[in-house]
Scaffold this active site. Structure first.
Site, PDB file in Angstrom:
ATOM      1  N   ARG A 134       0.846  -0.729  -0.283  1.00 26.65           N
ATOM      2  CA  ARG A 134      -0.252   0.194   0.454  1.00 26.65           C
ATOM      3  C   ARG A 134       0.675   1.010  -0.543  1.00 26.65           C
ATOM      4  O   ARG A 134       1.280   1.533   0.941  1.00 26.65           O
ATOM      5  CB  ARG A 134      -0.685   0.123   0.990  1.00 26.65           C
ATOM      6  CG  ARG A 134      -2.103  -0.702   1.224  1.00 26.65           C
ATOM      7  CD  ARG A 134      -3.039  -0.921   0.123  1.00 26.65           C
ATOM      8  NE  ARG A 134      -3.694  -1.492   0.169  1.00 26.65           N
ATOM      9  CZ  ARG A 134      -4.658  -2.678  -0.943  1.00 26.65           C
ATOM     10  NH1 ARG A 134      -2.577  -2.757  -2.204  1.00 26.65           N
ATOM     11  NH2 ARG A 134      -5.576  -3.409  -0.368  1.00 26.65           N
ATOM     12  N   HIS A 140      -0.779   0.314  -9.651  1.00 25.12           N
ATOM     13  CA  HIS A 140      -1.670  -0.815  -8.669  1.00 25.12           C
ATOM     14  C   HIS A 140      -2.233  -1.821  -9.772  1.00 25.12           C
ATOM     15  O   HIS A 140      -3.377  -1.778  -9.759  1.00 25.12           O
ATOM     16  CB  HIS A 140      -3.150   0.021  -8.319  1.00 25.12           C
ATOM     17  CG  HIS A 140      -3.127  -1.046  -6.419  1.00 25.12           C
ATOM     18  ND1 HIS A 140      -3.868  -0.165  -5.279  1.00 25.12           N
ATOM     19  CD2 HIS A 140      -3.355  -1.854  -6.465  1.00 25.12           C
ATOM     20  CE1 HIS A 140      -4.033  -1.148  -5.106  1.00 25.12           C
ATOM     21  NE2 HIS A 140      -3.238  -2.320  -5.646  1.00 25.12           N
TER      22      HIS A 140
HETATM   23  P1  NDP Z   1      -1.544 -11.898   4.396  1.00 21.67           P
HETATM   24  O1  NDP Z   1      -2.425 -10.805   5.416  1.00 21.67           O
HETATM   25  O2  NDP Z   1      -1.683 -12.987   4.535  1.00 21.67           O
HETATM   26  O3  NDP Z   1      -0.258 -11.987   4.852  1.00 21.67           O
HETATM   27  C1  NDP Z   1       0.435 -10.362   6.028  1.00 21.67           C
HETATM   28  C2  NDP Z   1       1.585 -10.395   6.803  1.00 21.67           C
HETATM   29  O4  NDP Z   1       2.684  -9.469   6.860  1.00 21.67           O
HETATM   30  C3  NDP Z   1       1.751 -11.750   7.481  1.00 21.67           C
HETATM   31  O5  NDP Z   1       2.980 -12.840   7.418  1.00 21.67           O
HETATM   32  C4  NDP Z   1       1.984 -10.912   9.177  1.00 21.67           C
HETATM   33  O6  NDP Z   1       2.360 -11.212   9.533  1.00 21.67           O
HETATM   34  C5  NDP Z   1       2.942  -9.556   8.134  1.00 21.67           C
HETATM   35  N1  NDP Z   1       2.801  -8.954   8.799  1.00 21.67           N
HETATM   36  C6  NDP Z   1       1.633  -7.917   9.567  1.00 21.67           C
HETATM   37  N2  NDP Z   1       2.185  -6.885  10.640  1.00 21.67           N
HETATM   38  C7  NDP Z   1       2.670  -7.019  10.293  1.00 21.67           C
HETATM   39  C8  NDP Z   1       3.490  -6.029  11.196  1.00 21.67           C
HETATM   40  N3  NDP Z   1       3.133  -5.171  12.121  1.00 21.67           N
HETATM   41  N4  NDP Z   1       4.867  -6.283  11.431  1.00 21.67           N
HETATM   42  C9  NDP Z   1       5.504  -7.678  10.370  1.00 21.67           C
HETATM   43  N5  NDP Z   1       4.589  -8.273   9.890  1.00 21.67           N
HETATM   44  C10 NDP Z   1       3.802  -8.272   9.914  1.00 21.67           C
HETATM   45  O7  NDP Z   1      -1.358 -10.873   3.995  1.00 21.67           O
HETATM   46  P2  NDP Z   1      -1.460 -10.921   2.004  1.00 21.67           P
HETATM   47  O8  NDP Z   1      -0.019 -11.651   1.976  1.00 21.67           O
HETATM   48  O9  NDP Z   1      -2.896 -11.744   1.639  1.00 21.67           O
HETATM   49  O10 NDP Z   1      -1.438  -9.480   1.963  1.00 21.67           O
HETATM   50  C11 NDP Z   1      -0.565  -8.755   2.281  1.00 21.67           C
HETATM   51  C12 NDP Z   1      -0.762  -7.299   1.812  1.00 21.67           C
HETATM   52  O11 NDP Z   1      -0.762  -7.187  -0.065  1.00 21.67           O
HETATM   53  C13 NDP Z   1      -2.300  -7.167   0.753  1.00 21.67           C
HETATM   54  O12 NDP Z   1      -2.482  -6.745   2.244  1.00 21.67           O
HETATM   55  C14 NDP Z   1      -2.261  -5.729   0.678  1.00 21.67           C
HETATM   56  O13 NDP Z   1      -2.320  -4.494   0.696  1.00 21.67           O
HETATM   57  C15 NDP Z   1      -1.192  -6.194  -1.064  1.00 21.67           C
HETATM   58  N6  NDP Z   1      -1.299  -6.007  -1.955  1.00 21.67           N
HETATM   59  C16 NDP Z   1      -1.405  -5.341  -2.847  1.00 21.67           C
HETATM   60  C17 NDP Z   1      -2.224  -5.697  -4.304  1.00 21.67           C
HETATM   61  C18 NDP Z   1      -1.181  -5.283  -5.345  1.00 21.67           C
HETATM   62  O14 NDP Z   1      -1.742  -5.463  -6.549  1.00 21.67           O
HETATM   63  N7  NDP Z   1      -0.678  -4.203  -5.214  1.00 21.67           N
HETATM   64  C19 NDP Z   1      -2.911  -6.988  -4.537  1.00 21.67           C
HETATM   65  C20 NDP Z   1      -3.235  -8.169  -3.576  1.00 21.67           C
HETATM   66  C21 NDP Z   1      -2.530  -7.788  -2.008  1.00 21.67           C
HETATM   67  P3  NDP Z   1       2.262 -13.055  10.489  1.00 21.67           P
HETATM   68  O15 NDP Z   1       2.256 -14.366   9.343  1.00 21.67           O
HETATM   69  O16 NDP Z   1       2.981 -13.216  11.567  1.00 21.67           O
HETATM   70  O17 NDP Z   1       0.106 -12.600  10.896  1.00 21.67           O
HETATM   71  C1  OXD Z   2      -5.762  -6.460  -2.970  1.00 21.02           C
HETATM   72  C2  OXD Z   2      -5.417  -4.883  -4.239  1.00 21.02           C
HETATM   73  O1  OXD Z   2      -5.853  -5.720  -2.079  1.00 21.02           O
HETATM   74  O2  OXD Z   2      -5.624  -5.458  -5.569  1.00 21.02           O
HETATM   75  O3  OXD Z   2      -6.319  -7.111  -3.159  1.00 21.02           O
HETATM   76  O4  OXD Z   2      -4.965  -4.142  -3.477  1.00 21.02           O
END
Ligand code: NDP
Ligand code: OXD
Length: 306
Positions: free
Chosen positions: A221, A269
């Protein structure tokens, strides 16, 4: 069963057709203010009025992996929020990150510029051991990306909130291990959810801890990044470049310095798009499981914010 569809930035008709085909027993309509209470909702960045009018909904399905547009609303604490769980996004994310990494590592950006000038020249091969890739966020997308990067034999590090063991990845966890993770990283990939803890996490202090000549790939993000800090570190040559897919303001405003910065590559994006067929199938399957009283994956924890 009634399902309400409330998605800004999505064309409703094809989604309604897909959902109706997958759930023929359901009445599925676009939400309008004052609409009758629904059992389920499919949303993307809904207005607060939608939440206020539907407080007893059984589950709200978000048409994306990131739920930050929802968690910034005032939500009833019992409201079940469900994010997309891969649904065809993780392989796209792996493609995007590997492309950005290899374009930088092999200096294809230089070759692209040379070609424009009709110049035939080689650059010295670089050692992949000198380009350790650190992935912030080892969730659904981060782990798929780690696997793809490891296939190209780069050293891979990962950082998450809770400790993890992932094949081929040196794992770090929590705020205490962040400095060590950063100090051992040259190419930083952000795949964190946007929460109060991760907002602004890519800033002068953290990015300065990357190895000299560091490269930043932000596909999570825009609000993870302090934009002016990135520019300062690029201009001082501590960082070699950045590939950015997400921005504080989207679309990226005309005249924003990122558009023309020679060390920044911008995409709109698009790293991992929401795919309609995969998403509809996943949502329909989860609704059927909930109707049978079975557990589902991808439920958001209101306290953690993801
Ligand atoms: P998940 O919820 O599966 O994974 C999130 C990861 O981040 C987990 O490993 C979690 O740790 C870690 N995390 C969260 N908070 C913290 C913190 N404070 N400190 C350290 N690690 C942290 O999410 P996804 O992998 O499915 O997606 C990740 C992000 O990708 C989405 O939230 C979205 O913003 C972005 N995204 C962007 C897209 C684009 O087109 N640019 C498309 C899709 C998504 P733990 O495993 O310990 O819980
Ligand atoms: C998502 C994105 O969060 O598209 O899936 O950014």
């Amino acid at each position: 069963m009634k399902i309400s569809f409330c998605c800004t930035d999505f064309k409703a008709e094809p989604w309604l057709a897909g959902l109706r085909a997958a759930l023929p027993q359901a009445e599925i309509e676009v939400w309008t203010p004052g609409a009758p209470a629904a059992d389920y909702a499919v949303v993307w960045a809904p207005p607060q009025a939608f939440i206020d009018e539907q407080p007893n909904i059984k589950a709200v399905f978000n048409l994306g992996a990131g739920v930050d547009a929802l968690t910034q609303l005032k939500l009833p604490p019992q409201m079940k929020l469900v994010r997309l769980d891969d649904a065809g996004m993780s392989v796209q994310m792996a493609e995007y990150v590997v492309h950005a990494l290899i374009r930088h590592f092999r200096e294809f950006d230089h070759y692209e510029r040379d070609v424009v000038q009709g110049k035939w020249s080689y650059r010295r091969p670089r050692l992949r051991e000198e380009f350790p890739v650190g992935i912030m966020g080892l969730g659904v997308l981060g782990q798929r990306v780690a696997q793809a990067v490891a296939q190209f034999e780069f050293p891979v590090l990962g950082w998450s909130r809770s400790p993890k063991t992932v094949d081929g990845v040196r794992c770090f966890a929590g705020a205490a291990q962040l400095p060590e993770f950063l100090a051992e990283t040259k190419v930083l990939v952000c795949l964190l959810p946007l929460t109060t803890e991760t907002q602004g996490i890519l800033n002068r202090t953290t990015l300065a801890q990357l190895q000299p000549g560091g490269y930043v790939i932000n596909v999570a993000r825009g609000a993870h990044l302090v934009e002016e800090d990135l520019i300062e570190l690029l201009d001082s040559d501590h960082l070699a470049g950045a590939a950015l897919d997400v921005f504080r303001q989207e679309p990226l405003p005309a005249g924003h310095p990122f558009w023309r910065h020679p060390k920044i590559t911008v995409t709109p994006h698009t790293a991992a798009r929401t795919l309609r067929d995969e998403s509809v199938a996943q949502i329909a399957q989860k609704i059927m499981r909930l109707e049978r009283g079975e557990p589902i994956a991808g439920v958001v924890d209101h306290i953690r914010g993801y």
